[in-house]
Write a protein that holds these residues in place. Structure first.
Motif, mmCIF file in Angstrom:
data_model
loop_
_atom_site.group_PDB
_atom_site.id
_atom_site.type_symbol
_atom_site.label_atom_id
_atom_site.label_comp_id
_atom_site.label_asym_id
_atom_site.label_seq_id
_atom_site.Cartn_x
_atom_site.Cartn_y
_atom_site.Cartn_z
ATOM 1 N N ASP A 202 106.362 -18.118 62.778
ATOM 2 C CA ASP A 202 105.561 -17.007 63.270
ATOM 3 C C ASP A 202 104.122 -17.253 62.836
ATOM 4 O OD1 ASP A 202 104.854 -14.602 64.455
ATOM 5 O OD2 ASP A 202 105.688 -13.354 62.861
ATOM 6 N N TYR A 203 103.197 -16.552 63.452
ATOM 7 C CA TYR A 203 101.810 -16.574 63.007
ATOM 8 C C TYR A 203 101.455 -15.164 62.587
ATOM 9 C CZ TYR A 203 96.908 -17.419 62.436
ATOM 10 O OH TYR A 203 95.665 -17.532 61.880
ATOM 11 N N LEU B 244 95.171 -8.473 56.606
ATOM 12 C CA LEU B 244 94.065 -8.404 55.643
ATOM 13 C C LEU B 244 94.319 -9.297 54.434
ATOM 14 C CD1 LEU B 244 93.270 -4.583 55.683
ATOM 15 C CD2 LEU B 244 91.875 -6.430 56.619
ATOM 16 N N ALA B 245 95.567 -9.424 54.041
ATOM 17 C CA ALA B 245 95.903 -10.182 52.841
ATOM 18 C C ALA B 245 96.117 -11.671 53.091
ATOM 19 C CB ALA B 245 97.161 -9.596 52.203
ATOM 20 N N ASP B 246 96.505 -12.037 54.321
ATOM 21 C CA ASP B 246 96.887 -13.425 54.560
ATOM 22 C C ASP B 246 96.908 -13.709 56.057
ATOM 23 O OD1 ASP B 246 97.776 -15.985 53.945
ATOM 24 O OD2 ASP B 246 99.861 -15.391 53.708
ATOM 25 N N SER B 247 96.703 -14.947 56.422
ATOM 26 C CA SER B 247 96.885 -15.354 57.808
ATOM 27 C C SER B 247 97.350 -16.800 57.840
ATOM 28 C CB SER B 247 95.600 -15.186 58.620
ATOM 29 O OG SER B 247 94.605 -16.046 58.152
ATOM 30 N N GLY B 248 98.125 -17.134 58.867
ATOM 31 C CA GLY B 248 98.605 -18.490 59.036
ATOM 32 C C GLY B 248 100.013 -18.521 59.575
ATOM 33 N N PHE B 249 100.502 -19.734 59.810
ATOM 34 C CA PHE B 249 101.869 -19.920 60.269
ATOM 35 C C PHE B 249 102.806 -19.654 59.089
ATOM 36 C CE2 PHE B 249 99.512 -22.610 63.254
ATOM 37 C CZ PHE B 249 100.020 -22.133 64.452
ATOM 38 N N LEU C 86 98.949 -21.395 68.355
ATOM 39 C CA LEU C 86 98.988 -22.861 68.406
ATOM 40 C C LEU C 86 98.244 -23.385 69.627
ATOM 41 C CD1 LEU C 86 99.900 -25.497 67.174
ATOM 42 C CD2 LEU C 86 102.122 -25.181 68.268
ATOM 43 N N LYS C 87 98.434 -22.748 70.782
ATOM 44 C CA LYS C 87 97.691 -23.149 71.987
ATOM 45 C C LYS C 87 96.188 -23.019 71.764
ATOM 46 C CE LYS C 87 101.137 -22.120 75.541
ATOM 47 N NZ LYS C 87 101.482 -21.242 76.675
ATOM 48 N N SER C 88 95.777 -21.923 71.165
ATOM 49 C CA SER C 88 94.363 -21.689 70.886
ATOM 50 C C SER C 88 93.809 -22.719 69.905
ATOM 51 C CB SER C 88 94.192 -20.272 70.321
ATOM 52 O OG SER C 88 92.867 -20.039 69.934
ATOM 53 N N LEU C 89 94.582 -23.031 68.882
ATOM 54 C CA LEU C 89 94.156 -24.003 67.875
ATOM 55 C C LEU C 89 94.001 -25.392 68.485
ATOM 56 C CD1 LEU C 89 93.594 -24.537 64.857
ATOM 57 C CD2 LEU C 89 96.050 -24.871 64.554
ATOM 58 N N THR D 180 107.792 -17.902 67.578
ATOM 59 C CA THR D 180 107.485 -16.595 68.174
ATOM 60 C C THR D 180 106.347 -16.726 69.181
ATOM 61 O OG1 THR D 180 105.833 -15.959 66.530
ATOM 62 C CG2 THR D 180 108.155 -15.414 66.036
ATOM 63 N N SER D 181 106.255 -15.743 70.068
ATOM 64 C CA SER D 181 105.191 -15.762 71.077
ATOM 65 C C SER D 181 103.812 -15.721 70.416
ATOM 66 C CB SER D 181 105.356 -14.616 72.066
ATOM 67 O OG SER D 181 105.346 -13.376 71.400
ATOM 68 N N ASN D 182 103.692 -15.036 69.292
ATOM 69 C CA ASN D 182 102.428 -14.987 68.564
ATOM 70 C C ASN D 182 102.054 -16.376 68.026
ATOM 71 O OD1 ASN D 182 100.198 -13.495 67.658
ATOM 72 N ND2 ASN D 182 101.104 -13.221 65.635
ATOM 73 N N ALA D 183 103.037 -17.108 67.504
ATOM 74 C CA ALA D 183 102.786 -18.463 67.004
ATOM 75 C C ALA D 183 102.438 -19.412 68.146
ATOM 76 C CB ALA D 183 103.995 -18.972 66.228
#
Length: 112
Positions: free
Chosen positions: A78-79, A83-88, A12-15, A5-8
């Motif tokens: 997706d990324y 509030l509960a979770d974050s990540g790929f 990923l680019k930022s990471l 996805t565009s969000n992922a």
């Protein structure tokens, strides 16, 4: 094969930029035995290795080891940042079931 996805892609680019990673660095994705559902996803930044399936999309690279390709065919990465979770997160059409946290799955067929 695998959609990102565009969000992922943006995350990923930022990471990669924040880690000052060199050219050719992308998301390495594989599957190994483990987790509460039998198979677990493994993700890390890295480069291509011999025998990898390589995919480029929107300026990022994805590397999948040969043994994991059939488990991941048709997946969407997706990324999520909530509030509960974050990540790929992976949406895997090859999973008969997934664990509650989404990091492991049971394959639809043992023949994969």
């Amino acid at each position: 094969m695998i959609s990102i996805t565009s969000n992922a892609v943006a995350h990923l680019k930022s990471l990669i930029a924040s880690k000052n990673a060199g050219a050719g660095t992308g998301l390495r994705l594989s599957v190994e035995k483990g987790g509460c559902a039998g198979m677990q996803y493994v993700m890390a930044l890295g480069g291509s290795q011999e025998g990898d399936f390589t995919q480029a999309q929107d300026g990022v690279s994805l590397y999948v080891d040969k043994a994991s390709v059939d488990y991941l065919r048709g997946c969407q990465i997706d990324y999520v940042d909530s509030l509960a979770d974050s990540g790929f997160k992976l949406s895997n059409p090859n999973a008969a079931r997934s664990c509650g946290c989404g990091t492991s799955f049971e394959p639809q067929s043992a023949d994969i």
